[in-house]
Write an enzyme that holds these catalytic residues in place. Sequence first.
Site, mmCIF file in Angstrom:
data_model
loop_
_atom_site.group_PDB
_atom_site.id
_atom_site.type_symbol
_atom_site.label_atom_id
_atom_site.label_comp_id
_atom_site.label_asym_id
_atom_site.label_seq_id
_atom_site.Cartn_x
_atom_site.Cartn_y
_atom_site.Cartn_z
ATOM 1 N N ARG A 239 0.999 -1.145 0.037
ATOM 2 C CA ARG A 239 0.031 -0.128 0.064
ATOM 3 C C ARG A 239 0.932 1.470 0.040
ATOM 4 O O ARG A 239 1.879 1.293 0.578
ATOM 5 C CB ARG A 239 -0.996 0.081 1.221
ATOM 6 C CG ARG A 239 -2.246 -1.225 0.862
ATOM 7 C CD ARG A 239 -3.182 -0.450 0.123
ATOM 8 N NE ARG A 239 -4.265 -1.506 0.055
ATOM 9 C CZ ARG A 239 -4.424 -2.474 -0.837
ATOM 10 N NH1 ARG A 239 -3.618 -2.726 -1.524
ATOM 11 N NH2 ARG A 239 -5.467 -3.090 -0.629
ATOM 12 N N GLU A 268 -3.705 7.483 -3.983
ATOM 13 C CA GLU A 268 -3.962 6.915 -5.573
ATOM 14 C C GLU A 268 -5.423 7.715 -5.963
ATOM 15 O O GLU A 268 -6.305 7.726 -4.996
ATOM 16 C CB GLU A 268 -4.181 5.714 -5.524
ATOM 17 C CG GLU A 268 -2.716 4.867 -5.495
ATOM 18 C CD GLU A 268 -3.034 3.460 -5.427
ATOM 19 O OE1 GLU A 268 -3.936 2.659 -5.597
ATOM 20 O OE2 GLU A 268 -1.874 2.661 -4.694
ATOM 21 N N HIS A 286 -0.994 0.425 -9.804
ATOM 22 C CA HIS A 286 -1.606 -0.664 -9.059
ATOM 23 C C HIS A 286 -2.364 -1.652 -9.642
ATOM 24 O O HIS A 286 -3.516 -1.859 -9.807
ATOM 25 C CB HIS A 286 -2.920 -0.018 -7.942
ATOM 26 C CG HIS A 286 -3.127 -0.567 -6.937
ATOM 27 N ND1 HIS A 286 -3.779 0.055 -5.537
ATOM 28 C CD2 HIS A 286 -3.200 -1.984 -6.402
ATOM 29 C CE1 HIS A 286 -3.706 -0.871 -4.747
ATOM 30 N NE2 HIS A 286 -3.450 -2.103 -5.121
HETATM 31 C C1 GLV Z 1 -4.777 -5.024 -4.006
HETATM 32 O O1 GLV Z 1 -4.131 -4.224 -3.911
HETATM 33 C C2 GLV Z 1 -5.457 -6.131 -3.032
HETATM 34 O O2 GLV Z 1 -5.166 -5.677 -1.717
HETATM 35 O O3 GLV Z 1 -6.054 -7.176 -3.467
#
Ligand code: GLV
Length: 327
Positions: A239, A268, A286
């Site tokens: 993250r 983001e 991401h």
């Molecule tokens: C993606 O970032 C997830 O947490 O699945």
Amino acid sequence: MPRPKAFVTRVIPEAGIERLAAVYDAEVNREDRQLSPQEIAGHAKGCQALITLLTDRVDGALLDLCPDVRIVANVAVGYDNVDVPAATERGVWVANTPGVLTETTADLAWALLMATARRLGEAERFVRAGRYHGWGILMLLGGDVHGKTLGIVGFGRIGQAVAKRARGFEMRVLYTDAQRVSGAVEHDCRATFVDKATLLAESDFVSLHVPLMPQTHHWLGETEFMAMRSTAYVVNTSRGPVIDEAALAKALRSGWIAGAGLDVFEREPQVHPDLLACENALLLPHIGSASIETRDRMATIAADNCIAFARGERPPTAVNEPVQAKA
Ligand code: GLV
């Protein structure tokens, strides 16, 4: 018996929608845009299940606007976008999608690690910009991967899968976490437990695999970057807020570290402007779990959680125990 109702806040793979539709009357927000809490509440009226994505902020205020909702099935392994205590105290289940994205995310972490060390983003931009006028012995030199030391921060499923891939590159693997894993897992992953200071000082690559929690917020900041090797690379597929982005940009600019591969950002979809200006930062939008097969599986698991709930069963990948489960 009327069929239960579900609202899916944004388009997800059809595999999940079809599965859900076997049991639920499901409405899907087919516009691929993030809805406001008021919009979600409007659609979720009368719905027992809410299927959310990591772009949705699910807090007590939203749950209060959706009094019929009894399960929030988040299509992600991370669930920092959901206020779990607020759900728990309102008798609402929260479920995530663990397991199915482990290998896919580990693949992406490796892709980033290699692309960052060997400057693939820069190299591709170089060719597309028409700057490739002939081979050069000093052109776009990067760092080796094989034989180096990989430091893994967070040794859960994904961290371990990243460690196992390091074998083929004959790397030394260090890891740090709040808890040490069993000797059997360490042996299987050929990984050595170390403290944070040792990991930072000895790693050529630092790859982050922790959930976002108060303890992991800005786990890497100015002090940590200064403690790293000037030839080291950072990879983040966890993250964004685990890294202090302003400090990272300073570290990249100042040569405190050699490069960074980032799949996630603090705010983001915004990317810190100073990072955009760093050639030695490789930036992805991401896409850690973004393979067709894995996204299908994630959507299916979210549907299965809602279906189990509708049958009066415990959602298989629930992350909480609602204190006063509503009748
Ligand atoms: C993606 O970032 C997830 O947490 O699945």
